[in-house]
Design a protein around this motif. Structure first.
Motif, PDB file in Angstrom:
ATOM      1  N   ILE A  22       0.954  -1.291  -0.144  1.00  0.00           N
ATOM      2  CA  ILE A  22      -0.101   0.204   0.210  1.00  0.00           C
ATOM      3  C   ILE A  22       0.774   1.148   0.056  1.00  0.00           C
ATOM      4  CG2 ILE A  22      -1.475   1.464   1.388  1.00  0.00           C
ATOM      5  CD1 ILE A  22      -2.953  -1.346   2.206  1.00  0.00           C
ATOM      6  N   LEU A  23       1.913   1.140   0.898  1.00  0.00           N
ATOM      7  CA  LEU A  23       2.877   2.402   0.578  1.00  0.00           C
ATOM      8  C   LEU A  23       3.575   2.669  -0.358  1.00  0.00           C
ATOM      9  CD1 LEU A  23       4.876   1.962   3.974  1.00  0.00           C
ATOM     10  CD2 LEU A  23       3.072   3.695   3.492  1.00  0.00           C
ATOM     11  N   LEU A  24       3.815   1.544  -1.484  1.00  0.00           N
ATOM     12  CA  LEU A  24       4.258   1.629  -2.881  1.00  0.00           C
ATOM     13  C   LEU A  24       3.394   2.483  -3.675  1.00  0.00           C
ATOM     14  CD1 LEU A  24       6.283  -1.874  -3.167  1.00  0.00           C
ATOM     15  CD2 LEU A  24       7.050   0.635  -2.747  1.00  0.00           C
ATOM     16  N   ILE A  25       1.707   1.798  -3.417  1.00  0.00           N
ATOM     17  CA  ILE A  25       1.090   2.228  -4.611  1.00  0.00           C
ATOM     18  C   ILE A  25       0.720   3.755  -3.958  1.00  0.00           C
ATOM     19  CG2 ILE A  25      -1.478   2.214  -5.058  1.00  0.00           C
ATOM     20  CD1 ILE A  25      -1.228  -1.020  -4.538  1.00  0.00           C
ATOM     21  N   ALA A  26       0.621   4.033  -2.623  1.00  0.00           N
ATOM     22  CA  ALA A  26       0.272   5.285  -2.137  1.00  0.00           C
ATOM     23  C   ALA A  26       1.506   6.227  -2.679  1.00  0.00           C
ATOM     24  CB  ALA A  26       0.367   5.388  -0.846  1.00  0.00           C
ATOM     25  N   ALA A  27       2.858   5.873  -2.657  1.00  0.00           N
ATOM     26  CA  ALA A  27       3.931   6.623  -2.864  1.00  0.00           C
ATOM     27  C   ALA A  27       3.572   7.061  -4.662  1.00  0.00           C
ATOM     28  CB  ALA A  27       5.036   6.298  -2.785  1.00  0.00           C
ATOM     29  N   GLY A  28       3.444   6.066  -5.297  1.00  0.00           N
ATOM     30  CA  GLY A  28       3.399   6.066  -6.930  1.00  0.00           C
ATOM     31  C   GLY A  28       2.247   7.103  -7.338  1.00  0.00           C
ATOM     32  N   ASN A  29       1.106   7.070  -6.380  1.00  0.00           N
ATOM     33  CA  ASN A  29      -0.080   7.938  -6.824  1.00  0.00           C
ATOM     34  C   ASN A  29       0.260   9.423  -6.367  1.00  0.00           C
ATOM     35  OD1 ASN A  29      -2.505   6.620  -8.181  1.00  0.00           O
ATOM     36  ND2 ASN A  29      -1.553   5.133  -6.811  1.00  0.00           N
ATOM     37  N   ALA A  30       0.869   9.392  -5.185  1.00  0.00           N
ATOM     38  CA  ALA A  30       1.304  10.952  -4.652  1.00  0.00           C
ATOM     39  C   ALA A  30       2.164  11.784  -5.748  1.00  0.00           C
ATOM     40  CB  ALA A  30       1.843  10.773  -3.033  1.00  0.00           C
ATOM     41  N   ILE A  31       3.144  10.648  -6.041  1.00  0.00           N
ATOM     42  CA  ILE A  31       4.168  11.570  -7.313  1.00  0.00           C
ATOM     43  C   ILE A  31       3.400  11.819  -8.354  1.00  0.00           C
ATOM     44  CG2 ILE A  31       6.002  10.805  -8.587  1.00  0.00           C
ATOM     45  CD1 ILE A  31       7.102   9.154  -6.297  1.00  0.00           C
ATOM     46  N   GLN A  32       2.384  10.887  -8.862  1.00  0.00           N
ATOM     47  CA  GLN A  32       1.594  11.191 -10.032  1.00  0.00           C
ATOM     48  C   GLN A  32       0.797  12.407  -9.972  1.00  0.00           C
ATOM     49  OE1 GLN A  32      -1.379   8.712 -10.838  1.00  0.00           O
ATOM     50  NE2 GLN A  32      -1.755   8.882 -13.106  1.00  0.00           N
ATOM     51  N   SER A  33       0.335  12.986  -8.689  1.00  0.00           N
ATOM     52  CA  SER A  33      -0.319  13.852  -8.434  1.00  0.00           C
ATOM     53  C   SER A  33       0.549  15.393  -8.907  1.00  0.00           C
ATOM     54  CB  SER A  33      -0.772  14.132  -7.217  1.00  0.00           C
ATOM     55  OG  SER A  33       0.018  14.175  -6.149  1.00  0.00           O
ATOM     56  N   TYR A  34       1.698  15.274  -8.643  1.00  0.00           N
ATOM     57  CA  TYR A  34       2.750  16.271  -9.057  1.00  0.00           C
ATOM     58  C   TYR A  34       2.463  16.630 -10.762  1.00  0.00           C
ATOM     59  CZ  TYR A  34       6.970  19.431  -8.812  1.00  0.00           C
ATOM     60  OH  TYR A  34       7.574  20.419  -8.836  1.00  0.00           O
ATOM     61  N   TYR A  35       2.141  15.790 -11.171  1.00  0.00           N
ATOM     62  CA  TYR A  35       2.114  16.004 -12.887  1.00  0.00           C
ATOM     63  C   TYR A  35       1.425  17.103 -13.307  1.00  0.00           C
ATOM     64  CZ  TYR A  35       1.090  14.483 -17.889  1.00  0.00           C
ATOM     65  OH  TYR A  35       1.197  14.479 -19.192  1.00  0.00           O
ATOM     66  N   PRO A  36       0.197  17.318 -13.080  1.00  0.00           N
ATOM     67  CA  PRO A  36      -0.557  18.531 -13.561  1.00  0.00           C
ATOM     68  C   PRO A  36       0.046  19.848 -12.953  1.00  0.00           C
ATOM     69  CG  PRO A  36      -1.924  17.116 -12.448  1.00  0.00           C
ATOM     70  CD  PRO A  36      -0.612  16.425 -12.178  1.00  0.00           C
ATOM     71  N   ARG A  37       0.691  19.793 -11.685  1.00  0.00           N
ATOM     72  CA  ARG A  37       1.454  21.107 -11.491  1.00  0.00           C
ATOM     73  C   ARG A  37       2.556  21.312 -12.286  1.00  0.00           C
ATOM     74  NH1 ARG A  37       2.648  23.407  -6.275  1.00  0.00           N
ATOM     75  NH2 ARG A  37       0.657  23.074  -5.781  1.00  0.00           N
ATOM     76  N   LEU A  38       3.258  20.520 -12.667  1.00  0.00           N
ATOM     77  CA  LEU A  38       4.304  20.667 -13.600  1.00  0.00           C
ATOM     78  C   LEU A  38       4.101  21.486 -14.981  1.00  0.00           C
ATOM     79  CD1 LEU A  38       6.782  17.629 -13.217  1.00  0.00           C
ATOM     80  CD2 LEU A  38       7.190  19.929 -12.806  1.00  0.00           C
ATOM     81  N   LEU A  39       2.722  20.737 -15.356  1.00  0.00           N
ATOM     82  CA  LEU A  39       1.960  21.122 -16.813  1.00  0.00           C
ATOM     83  C   LEU A  39       1.491  22.501 -16.578  1.00  0.00           C
ATOM     84  CD1 LEU A  39       0.529  18.097 -18.363  1.00  0.00           C
ATOM     85  CD2 LEU A  39       2.511  19.343 -18.946  1.00  0.00           C
ATOM     86  N   GLY A  40       1.128  22.881 -15.257  1.00  0.00           N
ATOM     87  CA  GLY A  40       0.340  24.182 -15.371  1.00  0.00           C
ATOM     88  C   GLY A  40       1.761  25.148 -15.265  1.00  0.00           C
ATOM     89  N   SER A  41       2.456  25.035 -14.587  1.00  0.00           N
ATOM     90  CA  SER A  41       4.037  25.907 -14.486  1.00  0.00           C
ATOM     91  C   SER A  41       4.441  25.905 -15.844  1.00  0.00           C
ATOM     92  CB  SER A  41       4.922  25.311 -13.602  1.00  0.00           C
ATOM     93  OG  SER A  41       6.138  25.853 -13.324  1.00  0.00           O
ATOM     94  N   PHE A  42       4.425  24.870 -16.625  1.00  0.00           N
ATOM     95  CA  PHE A  42       5.146  24.816 -17.899  1.00  0.00           C
ATOM     96  C   PHE A  42       4.180  25.794 -18.787  1.00  0.00           C
ATOM     97  CE2 PHE A  42       5.206  23.458 -22.405  1.00  0.00           C
ATOM     98  CZ  PHE A  42       6.540  23.268 -22.422  1.00  0.00           C
ATOM     99  N   THR A  43       2.895  25.795 -18.638  1.00  0.00           N
ATOM    100  CA  THR A  43       1.923  26.480 -19.606  1.00  0.00           C
ATOM    101  C   THR A  43       2.127  28.131 -19.108  1.00  0.00           C
ATOM    102  OG1 THR A  43       0.346  24.986 -19.449  1.00  0.00           O
ATOM    103  CG2 THR A  43      -0.298  27.085 -20.064  1.00  0.00           C
TER     104      THR A  43
END
Length: 587
Positions: A22-43
């Motif tokens: 569960i920690l592995l899955i949670a860590a993976g999804n927590a990192i994935q949530s950073y994706y929109p922030r990067l694209l917003g900043s890039f825009t």
């Protein structure tokens, strides 16, 4: 142990592994949530014209790192959870089979093979899917939604905008409480229908040869079709409610997206938020839609598995009719006398007794013959000797001990039972004969085959004793199957041998050879032979004639011939008409 508790105990015993996954899955999804922030900043950087070759490469590498980290962490966690689910599935099937072996004949008379297979296959699989997919998708959805909400609140996006966009999703808990019980109830109906269809299929496949010989394919097609139609109707009822449930959740996600685009786009035009904020908000809402669909799937699956778990629970709660007493003891004997005193017995729910005041003594080394018409109680007597059903206390003794005071294993170890239709397994002839003890040496197997007069037929086969039989021994003829079953009983060399009409499918010459061989091999041991051909009983030390659950005649062959009664009448019919395979008839 109840299945719910078994499931809890299994998860509890593996809590550290589940926690790590569960920690592995949670860590993976927590990192994935950073994706929109990067694209917003890039825009925003793109709109401002402040991008350079180096920053583009930097953003690309960061996005790649997010993708790789998510794939590795979430993938590894999901693999661990799926593996644990499979292990639970295998363990549960073993426990179910072990439970089946404890249940009594009465249970199997009321439950077909197909129904029992449905528990082992369909229900266990449904539970496994719930703990595998349920943990994976629940963790995915929960962490991703929470991470998305946290990331949105930490960004420059106004909180009121976030609340308005997420508002339609707050209806989900109410929808779950409305649809959950309905899905579970209809899932239970589907599993029951699947069990009945599997039972029907098993019966039709087993009787396909009879069906074809009677040209009854149309009748069988109609019967099976009716079972399939019942599944179709119950499945469609489940599909209707499940489809509606799973459609509503994505609709709420789409509604959130519409609100985001409409209201967020309006605020972007008014320059209340930046274009990057709008892109980021849109991606976060879009990122939350998939988890919401996963939540719908999980709830659907959990309700179905709950129905399956209830079915398994009901099955595991069934207790065997035949139980060992607290003080049951184990005995190992070389010889055993059988003593029956005033035995009367009626099957559960039966209106009349099957046996009435039966008394017999069979000393070690003696052979008892039992003759009687169909329904006279012969096989019932055998079932009681084996404790397939429980006789009244003190009515049946083996070597001086009440059989109810012996362990079931000890009792049945002392008895070799050979039924009329001996079941043969889809394995080699050698394994079938040596069923009691698989590591029996080949010479011992061959000796038993010779005693049962089947050795010559086996030796003629291309692979001799290593020949693999078809399902239920269809490779062999009826007489060969019967003699193979007889060899299986003889190789056990038990203190008591019971032959329940087990030479009925052989000719008179072969029957005589078998009986003569058994007389030599069974010296000093107790033998009970049930037959409807008098030729199989002539040598017995005592013959009893049964009718309507009572012993109506008893004596040696010559003594019974001297009496007026069923025995002499049947002997005359068989001798005069040559009908050695005739069934006893009423007087």
């Amino acid at each position: 142990m109840k299945p719910k508790r078994m499931l809890r105990d299994y998860i509890k015993s593996k809590w550290h592994v589940y926690g790590f996954a569960i920690l592995l899955i949670a860590a993976g999804n927590a990192i994935q949530s950073y994706y929109p922030r990067l694209l917003g900043s890039f825009t925003d950087r793109l709109q401002q014209g402040s991008l350079s070759h180096g920053t583009i490469v930097d953003y690309s590498l960061r996005l790649l790192a997010v993708g790789v980290a998510f794939g590795v962490l979430a993938g590894a966690g999901q693999y661990v959870v799926m593996r644990l689910g499979r292990l639970y599935e295998f363990d549960m099937r073993k426990k179910l089979f072990a439970h089946f072996t404890t249940l009594s004949e009465r249970f199997y008379s009321k439950n077909g093979v197909g129904k029992l297979l449905s528990y082992v296959m369909n229900d266990v699989t449904a539970v496994r899917e719930s703990i595998s997919m349920g943990i994976n998708q629940t963790t995915n959805a929960t962490i991703l939604i929470l991470s998305a909400i946290v990331m949105m609140t930490l960004s420059d996006i106004p909180l009121y905008l976030v609340f308005v966009c997420v508002l339609p999703l707050l209806l989900i808990p109410w929808i779950v409480t409305r649809f959950g019980p309905v899905i579970r109830k209809r899932s239970l109906s589907v599993q029951d229908s699947l069990g009945k269809m599997t039972e029907s299929a098993e019966e039709q496949f087993g009787g396909i040869r009879v069906t074809k010989k009677f040209a009854a394919e149309e009748t069988m097609n109609r019967r099976f079709g009716e079972a399939v139609d019942r599944i179709r109707d119950s499945q469609l009822r489940l599909v209707r409610v499940s489809s509606l449930f799973q459609a509503i959740i994505p609709f709420l996600g789409a509604l959130s997206m519409i609100v985001t685009i409409a209201y967020g786009g309006y605020l972007t035009i008014r320059h209340t938020i930046t274009l990057g904020n709008f892109v980021e908000l849109t991606l976060y809402i879009r990122l939350m839609v998939a988890p919401l669909q996963q939540i719908g799937n999980v709830i659907n699956t959990m309700q179905r598995s709950r129905a399956s778990l209830e079915r398994i629970g009901d099955l595991m709660a069934v207790e065997p009719d035949i139980r060992e007493s607290d003080g049951a003891r184990h005995r190992s004997l070389d010889q055993a006398a059988v003593s029956i005193r005033h035995l009367s017995f009626a099957y559960p729910d039966a209106e009349r007794s099957s046996l009435r005041d039966i008394s017999l003594d069979i000393p070690p080394g003696r052979t008892l013959g039992i003759l009687g018409k169909t329904g006279s109680g012969k096989t019932t007597l055998v079932k009681l000797l084996l404790r397939a059903y429980d006789p009244p206390p003190g009515t049946i003794r083996l070597a001086g001990a009440d059989i109810r005071d012996l362990t079931l294993e000890s009792l049945r170890d002392q008895i070799a039972y050979v039924p009329q239709e001996g079941f043969l397994f889809s394995t080699t002839i050698r394994d079938n004969i040596a069923f009691y003890k698989r590591d029996t040496a080949l010479p011992t197997v061959e000796k038993a085959a010779k005693q049962a007069q089947i050795y010559g037929s086996i030796a003629e086969l291309p692979e001799s004793f290593d020949t693999r039989l078809g399902e239920r021994g269809v490779t062999l003829s009826g007489g060969q199957r019967q003699r193979t079953g007889l060899a299986r009983g003889l190789i056990k060399d038990a203190p008591v041998l019971i032959m329940d009409d087990s030479v009925s499918a052989v000719d008179a010459v072969t029957e005589k050879r078998i009986i003569d061989g058994i007389r030599k091999a069974r010296k000093g041991k107790t033998t009970i032979i049930i037959a409807h051909r008098i030729s199989a009983l002539k040598h017995a030390d005592e013959i009893v004639v049964m009718d309507e659950g009572r012993i109506v005649q008893r004596g040696t062959h010559l003594e019974l011939l001297a009496q007026t009664g069923l025995y002499a009448t049947l002997h005359a019919i068989q001798e005069e008409g040559g009908r050695e395979d005739a069934e006893p008839t009423a007087r």
